[in-house]
Design an enzyme around this catalytic site. Sequence first.
Site, mmCIF file in Angstrom:
data_model
loop_
_atom_site.group_PDB
_atom_site.id
_atom_site.type_symbol
_atom_site.label_atom_id
_atom_site.label_comp_id
_atom_site.label_asym_id
_atom_site.label_seq_id
_atom_site.Cartn_x
_atom_site.Cartn_y
_atom_site.Cartn_z
ATOM 1 N N LYS A 118 0.748 -1.259 -0.078
ATOM 2 C CA LYS A 118 -0.025 0.120 -0.041
ATOM 3 C C LYS A 118 0.796 1.264 0.196
ATOM 4 O O LYS A 118 0.485 2.226 -0.619
ATOM 5 C CB LYS A 118 -0.990 -0.138 1.111
ATOM 6 C CG LYS A 118 -2.195 -0.707 1.053
ATOM 7 C CD LYS A 118 -3.134 -0.711 2.121
ATOM 8 C CE LYS A 118 -4.123 -1.760 2.215
ATOM 9 N NZ LYS A 118 -5.293 -1.573 3.024
ATOM 10 N N ASP A 133 -10.243 2.959 2.015
ATOM 11 C CA ASP A 133 -10.296 2.541 3.266
ATOM 12 C C ASP A 133 -10.862 3.172 4.300
ATOM 13 O O ASP A 133 -11.839 3.108 5.140
ATOM 14 C CB ASP A 133 -8.781 1.914 3.786
ATOM 15 C CG ASP A 133 -8.394 0.636 3.214
ATOM 16 O OD1 ASP A 133 -9.164 0.009 2.732
ATOM 17 O OD2 ASP A 133 -7.185 0.566 3.153
HETATM 18 P P1 NAP Z 1 -0.314 -2.769 11.217
HETATM 19 O O1 NAP Z 1 -0.252 -1.595 10.339
HETATM 20 O O2 NAP Z 1 0.415 -3.916 11.102
HETATM 21 O O3 NAP Z 1 -0.888 -2.260 12.653
HETATM 22 C C1 NAP Z 1 -1.110 -3.051 13.478
HETATM 23 C C2 NAP Z 1 -1.667 -2.385 14.759
HETATM 24 O O4 NAP Z 1 -1.711 -3.419 15.823
HETATM 25 C C3 NAP Z 1 -0.706 -1.222 15.509
HETATM 26 O O5 NAP Z 1 -1.036 -0.269 16.296
HETATM 27 C C4 NAP Z 1 0.095 -2.456 16.406
HETATM 28 O O6 NAP Z 1 0.723 -1.826 17.845
HETATM 29 C C5 NAP Z 1 -1.103 -3.140 17.095
HETATM 30 N N1 NAP Z 1 -0.432 -4.479 17.453
HETATM 31 C C6 NAP Z 1 -0.538 -5.586 16.892
HETATM 32 N N2 NAP Z 1 -0.241 -6.640 17.746
HETATM 33 C C7 NAP Z 1 -0.383 -6.114 19.038
HETATM 34 C C8 NAP Z 1 -0.328 -6.576 20.358
HETATM 35 N N3 NAP Z 1 0.057 -8.230 20.402
HETATM 36 N N4 NAP Z 1 -0.738 -6.058 21.225
HETATM 37 C C9 NAP Z 1 -1.101 -4.806 21.098
HETATM 38 N N5 NAP Z 1 -1.073 -4.064 19.965
HETATM 39 C C10 NAP Z 1 -0.814 -5.034 18.677
HETATM 40 O O7 NAP Z 1 -1.959 -3.353 10.593
HETATM 41 P P2 NAP Z 1 -3.097 -2.490 9.816
HETATM 42 O O8 NAP Z 1 -2.953 -2.853 8.312
HETATM 43 O O9 NAP Z 1 -3.313 -1.420 10.332
HETATM 44 O O10 NAP Z 1 -4.315 -3.705 10.114
HETATM 45 C C11 NAP Z 1 -4.747 -3.673 11.634
HETATM 46 C C12 NAP Z 1 -6.032 -4.441 11.571
HETATM 47 O O11 NAP Z 1 -7.126 -3.969 10.752
HETATM 48 C C13 NAP Z 1 -6.008 -5.995 11.232
HETATM 49 O O12 NAP Z 1 -6.709 -6.797 12.021
HETATM 50 C C14 NAP Z 1 -6.486 -6.048 9.627
HETATM 51 O O13 NAP Z 1 -7.068 -7.242 9.553
HETATM 52 C C15 NAP Z 1 -7.698 -4.790 10.037
HETATM 53 N N6 NAP Z 1 -8.151 -4.286 8.662
HETATM 54 C C16 NAP Z 1 -9.545 -4.340 8.487
HETATM 55 C C17 NAP Z 1 -9.813 -3.763 7.364
HETATM 56 C C18 NAP Z 1 -11.446 -3.912 6.876
HETATM 57 O O14 NAP Z 1 -11.644 -3.588 5.675
HETATM 58 N N7 NAP Z 1 -12.069 -4.228 7.714
HETATM 59 C C19 NAP Z 1 -9.071 -2.942 6.124
HETATM 60 C C20 NAP Z 1 -7.765 -2.905 6.815
HETATM 61 C C21 NAP Z 1 -7.147 -3.524 7.986
HETATM 62 P P3 NAP Z 1 2.538 -1.414 17.743
HETATM 63 O O15 NAP Z 1 2.347 -0.089 16.823
HETATM 64 O O16 NAP Z 1 2.653 -1.094 19.192
HETATM 65 O O17 NAP Z 1 3.096 -2.296 17.086
#
Ligand code: NAP
Length: 276
Positions: A65, A101
């Site tokens: 992305k 998004d």
């Molecule tokens: P990302 O950029 O990797 O960000 C992950 C986030 O989760 C960060 O804030 C990270 O905190 C936190 N995190 C991960 N593991 C953790 C843990 N064990 N304890 C506490 N915090 C934790 O991922 P993303 O692309 O933003 O996606 C995040 C979620 O949104 C995913 O579940 C994804 O499937 C969902 N999503 C859904 C849609 C939809 O259309 N519904 C679209 C996009 C994403 P740190 O900064 O501390 O690492």
Amino acid sequence: MGVYGVIGFPVSQSMSPIMHNQEFQALQMDAYYTAFAVHPSQLEQAIEGIRALHIKGINVTIPHKVAVIDYLDEIDEEARLIGAVNTIKNENGRLIGSNTDGEGYLRSLLFLSKAPLATKKVLVVGAGGAARAIVIAIARHGVQKIDIANRTISKAEQLVKHANQFVAGSAISIHDAEEHLSEYDIVINTTSVGMSPHVTDSPLQVHNLKRGTIVSDLIYNPLTTLFLKQAKERGALIDNGVGMFVHQGALAFEKWTGISPNLERMTKTVLNELGG
Ligand code: NAP
């Protein structure tokens, strides 16, 4: 035939092909959508391929992305502010990037909320890519404030700083968010905590949640995370990630074809896939 698709790595799990193809069929459009697994080392060639093969539209998912921006001819204002692209439109060989998004999430939130958002206090948990998209979209739409809580507080601080050009808000610890949860009207989990197979994890304790709060989780696998289940038990109005997924796809579909797809039908397709 119009060819569309999604690039990601891995990408086989994507529900976008079935969602878009069902819609193309239902609308009797001569179009087809498929998933392309593109290794990060071949992203540039893949983008050139869009031009060479006259692919009309592409969705972009993890991990491309941000990196994809370098290979596009233009990106729109929302994608620039978010710093990421999830949709590419091929306009006669010119590749235009956008990001649906945040707007997708916002539309699903507005559908749920019914009431205007201007006076709402919002808590966003997480500060990754998805958080960035929805914070920018909600901030530009206008709410009273957006606070951001994240495990790594420095990332929350960075995102708050960026959002503060549009909206008030602070970076807070997860602990402080839990303590002051009753102050918020809308609470959104954007972390991956609670996603299958880790379904017994929750990003936030909800003891202090007030009744009637809107609580969203961007996760859709499982459809009801432990976080949503506990929030519902405390009288919250809950919403999973299906709404955002469907709306971001519908916005891309509209950009590419100029046709508004049927949201209800798309939601049914996705829920069927998820066994809901
Ligand atoms: P990302 O950029 O990797 O960000 C992950 C986030 O989760 C960060 O804030 C990270 O905190 C936190 N995190 C991960 N593991 C953790 C843990 N064990 N304890 C506490 N915090 C934790 O991922 P993303 O692309 O933003 O996606 C995040 C979620 O949104 C995913 O579940 C994804 O499937 C969902 N999503 C859904 C849609 C939809 O259309 N519904 C679209 C996009 C994403 P740190 O900064 O501390 O690492």
